[in-house]
Design a protein around this motif. Structure first.
Motif, PDB file in Angstrom:
ATOM      1  N   LEU A 196     -59.308  28.526  26.394  1.00 31.27           N
ATOM      2  CA  LEU A 196     -59.206  28.768  27.775  1.00 31.27           C
ATOM      3  C   LEU A 196     -59.701  30.105  27.845  1.00 31.27           C
ATOM      4  O   LEU A 196     -60.167  30.549  28.926  1.00 31.27           O
ATOM      5  N   GLU A 197     -59.330  31.052  26.959  1.00 35.63           N
ATOM      6  CA  GLU A 197     -59.531  32.766  26.988  1.00 35.63           C
ATOM      7  C   GLU A 197     -61.013  32.810  27.003  1.00 35.63           C
ATOM      8  O   GLU A 197     -61.440  33.766  27.702  1.00 35.63           O
ATOM      9  N   ALA A 224     -51.595  24.797  19.915  1.00 38.58           N
ATOM     10  CA  ALA A 224     -51.558  25.804  20.552  1.00 38.58           C
ATOM     11  C   ALA A 224     -52.537  26.890  20.619  1.00 38.58           C
ATOM     12  O   ALA A 224     -53.234  27.447  21.714  1.00 38.58           O
ATOM     13  N   PRO A 225     -52.682  27.675  19.545  1.00 42.46           N
ATOM     14  CA  PRO A 225     -53.595  28.800  19.419  1.00 42.46           C
ATOM     15  C   PRO A 225     -54.969  28.430  19.823  1.00 42.46           C
ATOM     16  O   PRO A 225     -55.687  29.183  20.276  1.00 42.46           O
ATOM     17  N   ILE A 239     -55.387  27.859  23.634  1.00 42.83           N
ATOM     18  CA  ILE A 239     -55.270  29.235  24.191  1.00 42.83           C
ATOM     19  C   ILE A 239     -56.703  29.943  24.130  1.00 42.83           C
ATOM     20  O   ILE A 239     -57.053  30.491  24.955  1.00 42.83           O
ATOM     21  N   SER A 240     -57.189  29.866  22.893  1.00 45.67           N
ATOM     22  CA  SER A 240     -58.613  30.445  22.416  1.00 45.67           C
ATOM     23  C   SER A 240     -59.563  29.757  23.382  1.00 45.67           C
ATOM     24  O   SER A 240     -60.435  30.681  23.806  1.00 45.67           O
TER      25      SER A 240
END
Length: 75
Positions: free
Chosen positions: A70-71, A63-64, A67-68
């Motif tokens: 995508l950000e 997940a991290p 998310i990274s």
């Protein structure tokens, strides 16, 4: 890969999730679709059929990174 490509073509931030078994095929698909830089995350193989607990474990580990990735597309 194809789903990630389709989302990216629509301007939606996307990250393709590809198991290690199919990573080289992911390279081929990304190149053939003209998106070699489409973000990808490598998953262990197999994921499907390993049970809900294992899938939750994999999701928690990755997940991290997802998310990274995508950000970084929203910059």
């Amino acid at each position: 890969m194809r789903d990630g490509f389709n989302l990216a073509q629509l301007g939606i931030p996307a990250v393709a999730l590809v198991t290690e078994e199919f990573w080289s095929q992911g390279d081929f698909v990304a190149d053939s679709l003209g998106m070699p830089d489409l973000p990808r995350i490598k998953l262990p193989h197999p994921v499907a059929g390993t049970g809900e607990a294992r899938m939750r474990e994999i999701a928690g580990q990755l997940a991290p990174a997802i998310i990274s990735a995508l950000e970084s597309q929203s910059d």
